[in-house]
Design a protein around this motif. Structure first.
Motif, PDB file in Angstrom:
ATOM      1  N   GLN A  42      -3.999  24.737  14.647  1.00 43.26           N
ATOM      2  CA  GLN A  42      -3.021  25.226  13.689  1.00 43.26           C
ATOM      3  C   GLN A  42      -2.810  24.001  12.351  1.00 43.26           C
ATOM      4  N   LYS A  43      -2.495  22.887  12.792  1.00 47.13           N
ATOM      5  CA  LYS A  43      -2.132  21.674  12.017  1.00 47.13           C
ATOM      6  C   LYS A  43      -3.301  21.050  11.373  1.00 47.13           C
ATOM      7  N   ARG A  44      -4.397  21.462  11.840  1.00 46.12           N
ATOM      8  CA  ARG A  44      -5.653  21.016  10.878  1.00 46.12           C
ATOM      9  C   ARG A  44      -5.518  19.410  10.846  1.00 46.12           C
ATOM     10  N   ILE A  45      -5.410  18.653  12.017  1.00 42.11           N
ATOM     11  CA  ILE A  45      -5.524  17.359  12.006  1.00 42.11           C
ATOM     12  C   ILE A  45      -6.894  16.551  11.307  1.00 42.11           C
ATOM     13  N   SER A  70      -1.395  22.486   7.357  1.00 41.81           N
ATOM     14  CA  SER A  70      -1.476  23.858   8.420  1.00 41.81           C
ATOM     15  C   SER A  70      -2.332  24.820   7.921  1.00 41.81           C
ATOM     16  N   ALA A  71      -3.044  25.558   8.612  1.00 38.17           N
ATOM     17  CA  ALA A  71      -4.144  26.715   8.278  1.00 38.17           C
ATOM     18  C   ALA A  71      -3.323  27.844   8.377  1.00 38.17           C
ATOM     19  N   TRP A  72      -2.373  28.104   9.232  1.00 38.21           N
ATOM     20  CA  TRP A  72      -1.609  29.287   9.044  1.00 38.21           C
ATOM     21  C   TRP A  72       0.020  29.035   9.463  1.00 38.21           C
ATOM     22  N   ASP A  73       0.762  29.950   8.926  1.00 40.84           N
ATOM     23  CA  ASP A  73       2.231  29.271   9.111  1.00 40.84           C
ATOM     24  C   ASP A  73       3.222  30.447   8.724  1.00 40.84           C
ATOM     25  N   GLY A  74       4.477  30.252   9.269  1.00 35.56           N
ATOM     26  CA  GLY A  74       5.495  31.069   8.858  1.00 35.56           C
ATOM     27  C   GLY A  74       6.158  30.360   7.535  1.00 35.56           C
ATOM     28  N   ALA A  75       7.485  30.287   7.545  1.00 34.57           N
ATOM     29  CA  ALA A  75       8.246  29.142   6.738  1.00 34.57           C
ATOM     30  C   ALA A  75       8.781  28.124   7.630  1.00 34.57           C
ATOM     31  N   PRO A  76       7.973  27.191   7.628  1.00 37.99           N
ATOM     32  CA  PRO A  76       8.197  26.011   8.720  1.00 37.99           C
ATOM     33  C   PRO A  76       9.588  25.161   8.200  1.00 37.99           C
ATOM     34  N   SER A  77      10.074  24.960   9.457  1.00 40.23           N
ATOM     35  CA  SER A  77      11.597  24.184   9.437  1.00 40.23           C
ATOM     36  C   SER A  77      11.114  23.053   8.925  1.00 40.23           C
ATOM     37  N   GLN A 107       0.797  -1.192   0.061  1.00 46.28           N
ATOM     38  CA  GLN A 107      -0.017   0.016  -0.106  1.00 46.28           C
ATOM     39  C   GLN A 107       0.734   1.012   0.063  1.00 46.28           C
ATOM     40  N   PRO A 108       0.542   2.360  -0.861  1.00 45.88           N
ATOM     41  CA  PRO A 108       1.144   3.622  -0.672  1.00 45.88           C
ATOM     42  C   PRO A 108       1.129   3.989   0.705  1.00 45.88           C
ATOM     43  N   GLN A 109       2.365   4.862   1.024  1.00 46.37           N
ATOM     44  CA  GLN A 109       2.427   5.305   2.443  1.00 46.37           C
ATOM     45  C   GLN A 109       2.663   7.114   2.253  1.00 46.37           C
ATOM     46  N   VAL A 110       1.630   7.803   3.014  1.00 46.82           N
ATOM     47  CA  VAL A 110       1.653   9.261   3.041  1.00 46.82           C
ATOM     48  C   VAL A 110       1.979   9.604   4.557  1.00 46.82           C
ATOM     49  N   PHE A 111       3.089  10.155   4.830  1.00 47.59           N
ATOM     50  CA  PHE A 111       3.524  10.744   6.124  1.00 47.59           C
ATOM     51  C   PHE A 111       2.852  11.928   6.135  1.00 47.59           C
ATOM     52  N   TRP A 112       2.650  12.536   7.807  1.00 44.98           N
ATOM     53  CA  TRP A 112       2.387  13.692   8.317  1.00 44.98           C
ATOM     54  C   TRP A 112       2.916  13.856   9.714  1.00 44.98           C
ATOM     55  N   ALA A 113       2.989  15.035   9.875  1.00 50.25           N
ATOM     56  CA  ALA A 113       3.665  15.287  11.241  1.00 50.25           C
ATOM     57  C   ALA A 113       3.671  16.614  11.624  1.00 50.25           C
ATOM     58  N   GLY A 114       3.528  16.922  12.969  1.00 52.71           N
ATOM     59  CA  GLY A 114       3.230  18.046  13.514  1.00 52.71           C
ATOM     60  C   GLY A 114       2.428  18.201  14.984  1.00 52.71           C
ATOM     61  N   SER A 125       6.600  20.986  -5.802  1.00 50.16           N
ATOM     62  CA  SER A 125       5.718  20.660  -5.071  1.00 50.16           C
ATOM     63  C   SER A 125       4.324  20.732  -5.403  1.00 50.16           C
ATOM     64  N   TRP A 126       3.401  20.368  -4.612  1.00 49.69           N
ATOM     65  CA  TRP A 126       1.957  20.546  -4.886  1.00 49.69           C
ATOM     66  C   TRP A 126       1.491  21.726  -3.812  1.00 49.69           C
ATOM     67  N   PRO A 127       1.300  22.585  -4.086  1.00 51.68           N
ATOM     68  CA  PRO A 127       0.786  23.625  -3.022  1.00 51.68           C
ATOM     69  C   PRO A 127      -0.952  23.608  -3.163  1.00 51.68           C
ATOM     70  N   VAL A 128      -1.494  23.474  -1.909  1.00 54.31           N
ATOM     71  CA  VAL A 128      -2.863  23.851  -1.901  1.00 54.31           C
ATOM     72  C   VAL A 128      -3.331  24.854  -1.348  1.00 54.31           C
ATOM     73  N   ALA A 129      -3.735  25.745  -2.348  1.00 59.05           N
ATOM     74  CA  ALA A 129      -4.517  27.116  -1.948  1.00 59.05           C
ATOM     75  C   ALA A 129      -5.605  27.134  -1.256  1.00 59.05           C
ATOM     76  N   ASP A 130      -6.513  26.383  -1.754  1.00 58.04           N
ATOM     77  CA  ASP A 130      -7.665  26.006  -0.972  1.00 58.04           C
ATOM     78  C   ASP A 130      -7.727  25.003   0.209  1.00 58.04           C
ATOM     79  N   PHE A 131      -6.888  25.590   1.174  1.00 57.62           N
ATOM     80  CA  PHE A 131      -6.273  24.466   2.227  1.00 57.62           C
ATOM     81  C   PHE A 131      -7.415  23.963   3.309  1.00 57.62           C
TER      82      PHE A 131
END
Length: 634
Positions: A468-471, A530-537, A456-463, A566-572
């Motif tokens: 803010q991180k919209r779990i 994320s729903a708002w952010d700076g320039a995340p490390s 199965q493909p695997q997608v990683f997420w962390a935060g 990358s694949w940025p999502v504007a309609d977050f």
């Protein structure tokens, strides 16, 4: 022999029987004696019955307080019990300073009241001190069990047993804390205080110092009202609890810093979780070509701890002020931080999210700015449950901007927001700087997962597990992709609500310390919601692995993500958009990896450690270095 009871009306005599009954009632009420046992103990012995009262000699002593006060003291001494009637009374009498007591209990000056009996009767509640070197409240606070002891007064307990046992009844605050700082034992310090205080009292009453004070009173009569203060002289450095705490804390912090000055001081709220460098790590590593590591001091102000290994170059000094001021009054802690910062004589001071320093600047900002070059490091605001926004940029930027040398952000987004919100232009606008965090070129490109029909493909997420991180968005995406396994890492303990909401194809992995701890070769894509952010490390780190990133385009994330890599999502807030982007990644892994490696190459070009270091040196030390050169030339 009858005695005058100061708590009764004039002429109301307290007989020995009444005094015995009152004392017995108090002891019984505290449950410390039995009726029979106390009567046997208090009943006069045959020897006591045979003793005769011995009148005490009273001679009026001439002091610089003047004849009226001297006469009041002599009259009070004449009202005191003869010797031989009460052993406890006689013991206290040997040490009781009538003038010291009456200067504090001035309401008794007009009455023929036995001052010692008045003092003993009030027990632990006595406010006036029996002598200049004993303080009831200090003694009882140090030894609470003495408050309701077997003696009529804690003072008697101290005279009979406590003093010989080394118990501290000295008025000076923080004696036990200050003694090691001064290189003395507690007993040695108390002896020195007693000697100093007693000598001062003698010089005021009968010496040249008191004569000068008396003459000053003749010129300005109001000065005479200060005689009461002679009963409680302040002896530096034991001026107050706060001052002692500040001195001891300053010594502990300077000891941790090796008693050496610094060129740069970073004031941080806490060591902060995670193994990445963070901005404080980036700054210190970037400046190693300009400063020696030991020229840098990091102060933690709000939460105690130490930074994870590798965050700072070896030799950077860390000071855990938070642990030292945990029990300190907040205002005293503010003063403590300000004085600690100034003690390093640094060329630059950077506040990295220190709430304590922001609070301190409300009171001490102008004074601190007069001697220090201050910079504020600001990150994005936070949105609360009601939808309103809160954060250090909102709360403190407008309060502190005029006091600091400059403001630093991690993103152009926040810098432009500050300029627009506060209508800054020209030189003021140029005082806002963007430190674009460098990427770590040592992070290797992750291997591509091995493809197989059963995998199965695997997608990683962390935060962080917060709003803010919209779990919720991440879970919604997972529900739309039941054929994909989602592995999610979160900080510390996951809330029961999130655990219960997790779809079957989501694995909750707990927290991780560093990106290298993850099995990156299993990741087909990385999801960032994320729903708002700076320039995340985190995005900068993942961008170096070559793993395709599908991430929300909010705040400063667009300064990392881009259509080219990358694949940025504007309609977050729309899970379907994330799902569409992830399907695109999973449909053609070779194409996706090529695009992700292009992101890595762009970040390596745009965010170098050399460029970061040059910018940091110019902002933090440009003015200071020019001043140094001018001073050297002069």
């Amino acid at each position: 022999m009858a005695a005058i009871d100061a708590n009764k009306g004039e002429g109301d005599v307290a007989t020995p029987a009444r005094l015995l009954a009152r004392k017995l009632r108090g002891l019984l009420r505290r449950g410390r004696v039995t009726v029979q046992g106390e009567l046997e103990r208090l009943a006069p012995s045959d020897e006591a019955r045979s003793r005769q009262a011995v009148p005490r000699e009273v001679a009026e002593q001439k002091t610089h307080l003047g004849p009226i006060m001297d006469a009041n003291v002599a009259r009070a001494q004449g009202a005191m019990l003869p010797a031989g009637l009460d052993d406890d009374y006689d013991l206290a009498y040997e040490h009781f300073d009538v003038m010291n007591f009456l200067l504090q209990a001035r309401h008794l000056l007009a009455d023929d009241v036995d001052p010692l009996r008045h003092f003993l009767r009030h027990g632990a509640r006595a406010a006036a001190s029996p002598d200049i070197n004993f303080h009831m409240r200090s003694y009882v606070s140090r030894y609470p069990e003495k408050k309701d002891g077997v003696e009529q007064s804690p003072y008697l307990e101290w005279l009979k047993r406590g003093k010989a046992a080394g118990e501290i009844a000295d008025p000076a605050p923080g004696v036990q804390k200050m003694a090691p700082f001064l290189g003395m034992t507690t007993t040695e310090l108390v002896d020195l205080l007693v000697e100093t205080r007693s000598d001062l009292q003698d010089r005021l009453r009968t010496g040249t110092l008191g004569e000068m004070f008396a003459k000053a009173t003749e010129v300005e009569p109001l000065i005479g009202g200060v005689w009461t203060e002679s009963t409680r002289p302040i002896i530096p450095p034991l001026a107050s609890v706060n001052s002692v705490d500040q001195i001891v804390t300053m010594h502990a912090c300077q000891r941790a810093a090796g008693f050496a000055r610094a060129r740069l001081v970073l004031v941080c709220t806490e060591p902060r979780w995670g193994g990445g460098r963070r901005v404080e790590g980036h700054i210190t590593h970037a400046l190693t070509g300009h400063l020696e590591p030991h020229d840098i001091v990091v102060i933690y102000t709000d939460k105690s701890g130490t930074a994870p290994p590798g965050r700072f170059p070896a030799g950077v000094r860390e000071v855990d002020l938070a642990a030292e001021v945990e029990q300190m009054d907040r205002q005293a802690a503010h003063r403590m931080l300000v004085e600690l910062i100034r003690s390093f004589h640094a060329d630059a001071v950077v506040n990295i999210n220190s709430t304590l320093l922001y609070q301190a600047m409300t009171t001490y900002g102008k004074a601190l700015a007069a001697s220090e070059r201050l910079f504020l490091m600001l990150f994005c605001n936070e949105q609360l449950d009601m939808g309103n926004w809160l954060g250090l940029p909102l709360r403190y930027f407008y309060r502190c901007f005029d006091l600091v040398e400059g403001v630093i952000t991690d993103s152009d987004y926040l810098a432009n927001w500050l300029r627009e919100r506060h209508q800054l232009a020209g030189e003021e606008a140029r005082r806002i700087h963007v430190f674009r965090a460098p990427v770590d070129a040592q992070i290797p490109v992750a291997a591509v997962p091995t493809s197989s029909p059963s995998r199965q493909p695997q997608v990683f997420w962390a935060g962080r597990w917060d709003r803010q991180k919209r779990i919720d968005i991440a879970f919604a995406v997972a529900r739309c992709m039941p054929d994909v396994q989602f592995r999610m890492w979160g900080e510390s303990v996951l809330t029961p609500g999130h655990v219960g909401e997790a779809p079957d194809n989501v694995r909750l992995e707990g927290a991780y310390a560093h990106l290298s701890d993850l099995e990156l070769s299993d990741a087909d894509a990385w999801l960032y919601t994320s729903a708002w952010d700076g320039a995340p490390s985190q995005l900068l780190e993942v961008g170096m692995t070559g793993i395709p990133i599908v991430g929300s385009l909010v705040g400063g994330t667009g300064e990392v993500l881009g259509d080219d890599g990358s694949w940025p999502v504007a309609d977050f807030e729309n899970p379907d958009v994330y799902v569409s982007a992830l399907r695109d990644v999973l449909a053609d892994q070779e194409k996706a990896r090529h695009r992700a490696r292009a992101l890595r190459e762009r970040l390596l070009r745009e965010r170098t450690e050399a460029a970061y270091a040059d910018h940091a040196v110019d902002v933090l030390f440009g003015g200071a270095d020019n001043e140094r050169r001018e001073e050297a030339a002069g």
